[in-house]
Design an enzyme around this catalytic site. Structure first.
Site, PDB file in Angstrom:
ATOM      1  N   GLU A 151       9.383   3.990   1.821  1.00  0.00           N
ATOM      2  CA  GLU A 151       8.562   4.001   3.027  1.00  0.00           C
ATOM      3  C   GLU A 151       8.235   2.541   3.321  1.00  0.00           C
ATOM      4  OE1 GLU A 151       4.476   5.395   5.147  1.00  0.00           O
ATOM      5  OE2 GLU A 151       4.499   4.395   3.223  1.00  0.00           O
ATOM      6  N   ASP A 185       5.898   4.888  -1.672  1.00  0.00           N
ATOM      7  CA  ASP A 185       4.888   4.710  -0.631  1.00  0.00           C
ATOM      8  C   ASP A 185       4.641   3.229  -0.330  1.00  0.00           C
ATOM      9  OD1 ASP A 185       2.578   6.139   0.856  1.00  0.00           O
ATOM     10  OD2 ASP A 185       1.520   4.552  -0.225  1.00  0.00           O
TER      11      ASP A 185
HETATM   12  C1  NOJ Z   1       1.655   6.069   3.598  1.00  0.00           C
HETATM   13  C2  NOJ Z   1       1.274   7.507   3.417  1.00  0.00           C
HETATM   14  O1  NOJ Z   1       2.225   8.335   4.059  1.00  0.00           O
HETATM   15  C3  NOJ Z   1      -0.113   7.660   3.993  1.00  0.00           C
HETATM   16  O2  NOJ Z   1      -0.502   9.016   4.066  1.00  0.00           O
HETATM   17  C4  NOJ Z   1      -1.086   6.838   3.189  1.00  0.00           C
HETATM   18  O3  NOJ Z   1      -2.351   6.873   3.822  1.00  0.00           O
HETATM   19  C5  NOJ Z   1      -0.636   5.376   3.059  1.00  0.00           C
HETATM   20  N1  NOJ Z   1       0.767   5.232   2.816  1.00  0.00           N
HETATM   21  C6  NOJ Z   1      -1.376   4.669   1.955  1.00  0.00           C
HETATM   22  O4  NOJ Z   1      -0.961   5.147   0.699  1.00  0.00           O
END
Ligand code: NOJ
Length: 504
Positions: A261, A199
């Site tokens: 991500e 993430d």
């Molecule tokens: C990306 C995640 O997909 C999202 O749902 C989240 O709010 C943020 N990162 C922070 O962790």
């Protein structure tokens, strides 16, 4: 003609190279214990659906203990399961159940921040990013708006949070932070998981001098909150020494799959791809539904000098409007055709395979302050079951169950022209697509058309008008099988929102 070659030969390719990964949003997939929220036993009970779809892997959004300020992305313990989802034993059972069906299982790792209720925040405050003074140390804006610094009521000091104030950022320049998160990766690998979605890793390292972000002079490369877009986030994220943090994650993960991500354009992915296997192609997700824009996003992701095709294609997830709301209901089938025929891994968000649209969100107070409840409604299994089969009749689902045009999974599985059948047949057909991607330069305006390998052509009419189809042999699978049956020659004209995968 521009030719984009695949990175490696098929025999050398790792399992995930062209995999289809199915994203499960655990709170909304299947409730097994009747409390109105999904859980691990529910996921295990529905794995046959994922197998029947033909997916290779499941990615579980976070299931760790969490006060749920950010839907589980506020983690209060990296090596446990939130009681709402079950127990570690349930996790072991789920991992085994996935493997029995030939499915890999990916966990979601949230390394950038913890929940403010994580014991570390009080027991190990040194692991976080702090500043002293009467004012926040700089002008950084949090991803959901508002300043990225909040005052800790107990100490009066400022702590950094790239997301909600309930999510203090860890200091990844510290060896103990790298070791602790690395240890949690090993914890899950030892339990048998096959990899991780990482993430927000472009937020792991920031400017150590905490310099102000300069004012923006142009719109951001990817959509951002309006306040974030007023600044150029050159110091608040994506620090040049990011490799140091990613190296630690890679060492912990060994050769397990790491999907990043990284909320940056493809051209900025190379430093991340030195350590992670692939990263989401967000330019494609955010591209307007136009052939030229999609082509540009694909070219950017395949550019040998940049991401070089080491992207994970994704058209939808729990953070953004669902496909019918973003590309239009008329185009959702075509979006599936595209995502599933590009070279590389493709991620499918639960519900996409039945054409789920956004819902109304929560009836009362929202669960997510950033407005994302609408993209997270319960999975629609069966129109004839209470709450669409998500939970039993006595429970009240945490978000209302919503109907889906075309019916739930049970209904669509009986309809040869359903979106579900399109997904299943495209996923089966993609195994035969050759390497590389070459755009067809003579395609009509508004038609995105490309060749895969030597034998296959994909053509999608992204315009609002009927358009000539490329001359392309016999149909393997079209978006609308009724009008374009498999085995027949490609028709002369594609209607708006129609597409074909054909064999030449
Ligand atoms: C990306 C995640 O997909 C999202 O749902 C989240 O709010 C943020 N990162 C922070 O962790």
């Amino acid at each position: 003609m521009r030719k984009h070659e695949a990175m490696s030969t098929p025999s050398a390719a790792p399992w995930w190279r062209d995999a289809v990964v199915y994203q499960v949003y655990p709170r909304s997939f299947q409730d097994a214990d009747g409390d109105g929220e999904g859980d691990l036993r529910g996921i295990a009970a529905r794995l046959d659906h994922v197998r029947d779809l033909g997916a290779d892997a499941v990615w579980l959004s976070p299931v760790y203990p969490s006060p749920m300020a950010d839907g589980g992305y506020d983690v209060a313990g990296f090596e446990d399961i939130d009681p709402r989802y079950g127990t570690l034993d349930d996790a072991d059972t789920l991992i085994a159940a996935a493997h029995e069906r030939g499915l890999k299982l990916l966990m979601d790792v949230v390394p950038c921040h913890t929940s403010i209720e994580h014991p570390w925040f009080r027991a190990h405050p040194e692991r976080y990013v702090w500043a002293d003074g009467d004012e926040p140390p700089n002008n950084w804006i949090a991803s959901f708006g508002g300043r990225a610094w909040s005052r800790d009521a107990q100490t009066g000091r400022w702590y950094l949070h790239s997301f909600y104030p309930e999510q203090p950022d860890l200091d990844w320049r510290r060896a103990d932070v790298r070791a602790a998160i690395g240890g949690s990766l090993r914890f899950w690998l030892d339990r048998g998981v096959d990899g991780f979605r990482l993430d927000a890793i472009d937020r792991l390292l920031k400017d150590p001098e905490l310099r102000d972000d300069p004012p923006a002079t142009a719109p951001p490369p990817l959509p951002e909150h309006a306040e974030v877009a007023t600044l150029r986030g050159v110091h608040s994220r994506n620090a040049p020494d990011i490799g140091m943090a990613l190296h630690a994650l890679r060492v912990a993960a060994g050769d397990a799959l790491l999907v990043g991500e990284v909320y940056l354009p493809a051209a900025q992915l190379p430093p991340y791809l030195e350590h992670v296997d692939c990263a989401f192609a967000f330019e494609l997700l955010h591209a307007p539904w136009e052939a030229a824009a999609y082509r540009a996003a694909i070219v950017a992701a395949l550019d040998p000098a940049g991401a070089a095709g080491r992207v994970a294609w994704v058209l939808s997830n729990h953070d953004f409007p669902r496909l019918p709301d973003r590309v239009g209901a008329r185009n959702t089938r075509a979006a599936a055709l595209l995502a599933l025929t590009l070279p590389g891994a493709a991620f499918v968000y639960q519900g996409d395979e039945i054409g789920m649209a956004d819902g109304p969100g929560a009836a009362g107070r929202p669960h997510d302050r950033a407005g994302r409840d609408r993209h997270r409604h319960p999975m629609r299994w069966d129109d004839d079951a209470p709450h669409g089969g998500f939970t039993d009749a006595t429970a009240s689902p945490w978000l209302p169950a919503i109907a889906v045009d075309g019916g739930g999974v049970a209904q669509q599985a009986r309809d040869p022209d359903s979106i579900l059948m399109l997904y299943r047949e495209l996923i089966a057909a993609r195994r035969d697509l050759g390497a590389g991607l070459t755009f067809l330069e003579d395609a009509a305006e508004g038609v995105l058309a490309f060749r895969r390998g030597d034998r296959h052509v994909v053509a999608i009419n992204m315009s609002d008008e009927p358009r000539p189809a490329p001359r392309a042999g016999a149909i393997v699978r079209a978006t609308h099988a009724g009008r374009h049956p498999a085995g027949k020659p490609v028709v002369a004209e594609l209607q708006s929102g129609e597409g074909v995968l054909a064999e030449i």
